[in-house]
Design a protein around this motif. Sequence first.
Motif, PDB file in Angstrom:
ATOM      1  N   THR A  73      -8.010  -2.500  -8.759  1.00  0.00           N
ATOM      2  CA  THR A  73      -7.428  -3.667  -8.114  1.00  0.00           C
ATOM      3  C   THR A  73      -8.383  -4.359  -7.156  1.00  0.00           C
ATOM      4  N   HIS A  74      -9.331  -3.603  -6.579  1.00  0.00           N
ATOM      5  CA  HIS A  74     -10.313  -4.226  -5.692  1.00  0.00           C
ATOM      6  C   HIS A  74     -11.373  -3.191  -5.327  1.00  0.00           C
ATOM      7  N   ALA A  77     -13.474   1.801  -1.571  1.00  0.00           N
ATOM      8  CA  ALA A  77     -13.836   3.102  -2.144  1.00  0.00           C
ATOM      9  C   ALA A  77     -12.626   3.986  -2.433  1.00  0.00           C
ATOM     10  N   ASP A  78     -11.541   3.816  -1.687  1.00  0.00           N
ATOM     11  CA  ASP A  78     -10.371   4.646  -1.972  1.00  0.00           C
ATOM     12  C   ASP A  78      -9.691   4.260  -3.275  1.00  0.00           C
ATOM     13  N   HIS A  79     -10.197   3.214  -3.928  1.00  0.00           N
ATOM     14  CA  HIS A  79      -9.726   2.788  -5.248  1.00  0.00           C
ATOM     15  C   HIS A  79     -10.784   2.986  -6.330  1.00  0.00           C
ATOM     16  N   THR A  80     -12.057   2.877  -5.947  1.00  0.00           N
ATOM     17  CA  THR A  80     -13.127   2.809  -6.942  1.00  0.00           C
ATOM     18  C   THR A  80     -14.084   3.989  -6.972  1.00  0.00           C
ATOM     19  N   ALA A  81     -14.090   4.832  -5.946  1.00  0.00           N
ATOM     20  CA  ALA A  81     -15.139   5.854  -5.858  1.00  0.00           C
ATOM     21  C   ALA A  81     -15.144   6.796  -7.047  1.00  0.00           C
ATOM     22  N   HIS A 130      -6.745  -9.786   0.835  1.00  0.00           N
ATOM     23  CA  HIS A 130      -7.127  -8.475   1.369  1.00  0.00           C
ATOM     24  C   HIS A 130      -8.627  -8.309   1.209  1.00  0.00           C
ATOM     25  N   THR A 131      -9.124  -8.588   0.025  1.00  0.00           N
ATOM     26  CA  THR A 131     -10.545  -8.754  -0.266  1.00  0.00           C
ATOM     27  C   THR A 131     -10.675  -9.954  -1.186  1.00  0.00           C
ATOM     28  N   GLY A 151      -1.953  -3.248  -5.799  1.00  0.00           N
ATOM     29  CA  GLY A 151      -3.119  -2.778  -5.059  1.00  0.00           C
ATOM     30  C   GLY A 151      -2.807  -2.708  -3.579  1.00  0.00           C
ATOM     31  N   ASP A 152      -3.696  -3.281  -2.750  1.00  0.00           N
ATOM     32  CA  ASP A 152      -3.455  -3.339  -1.309  1.00  0.00           C
ATOM     33  C   ASP A 152      -2.941  -4.698  -0.866  1.00  0.00           C
TER      34      ASP A 152
END
Length: 273
Positions: A73-74, A77-81, A130-131, A151-152
């Motif tokens: 979603t963006h 790092a807590d989504h993509t790491a 958010h981003t 997402g966020d």
Amino acid sequence: MTFHPGPVLQRSSALTQFFLAPNPGPMSLDGTNSYLLRAPGQSAVVVVDPGPDDEPHLQALAGAGVVELVLVTHRHADHTAGSARLHGLTGAPVRAMDANHCHGGGEPLASGEVIRAAGLEILVAATPGHTSDSACFHLPADGQHGSVLTGDTILGRGTTVLDYPDGTLGDYLASLELLESLGPATVLPAHGPVLASLESAARGYRAHREERLAQIRAVLDRLGRDASIGEVADAVYADVGPSVRRAAELSVAAQLSYLRGGGSEGQPALRGR
């Protein structure tokens, strides 16, 4: 929806399940909800937001079905790491709005794109704020009113930070308007519990932002138009703890930029009350 520690597969809607990642914190709430999407009878799955680079969590995602595609979603790092490792485990391409977070030949997402995978149609909506690279995924066939993985952009509890200057309030308000137009879809957030109505959640988020803007206008009337981010945060977010102070200051910066924007990009000029 009941939260459990560890890699326990939980049902979130008719067409989705999730694993709660082991990364709780002030910004991630209970942890990242890593979703699995699939139509009934399908062995193939789409993973949304692999979460942290945690091996048991990623092994659980990889073992939940034949992973056909990974979406994020963006960029945070807590989504993509864990994205690159999940690609390594499954061979599935990883797609995101930002090419820097695509792996395995996955192409950047496009707003308005319709993805067909795991027996589903997944509609991509760019929702910056958010981003700058935030996106939501709409599943129109998921229950009576469909569902949206937010997402966020919209959380299951509390409100989200605007990661200024990458995320801006003008963009965020426009994204909330878009999401509100999708009606009473189920909200599948990346953090926190499922919400019953996207329309209601987006409307509540917009009301919260308008309330904060009114508070900041009042503070500027008292302290002067050139008050610093820290001074405004002290007045408006006096009750927040040190663990989320930086997030509060980012949101203040985004709101001050919006108010001081002079009308550019749809932003109002800062005026007296």
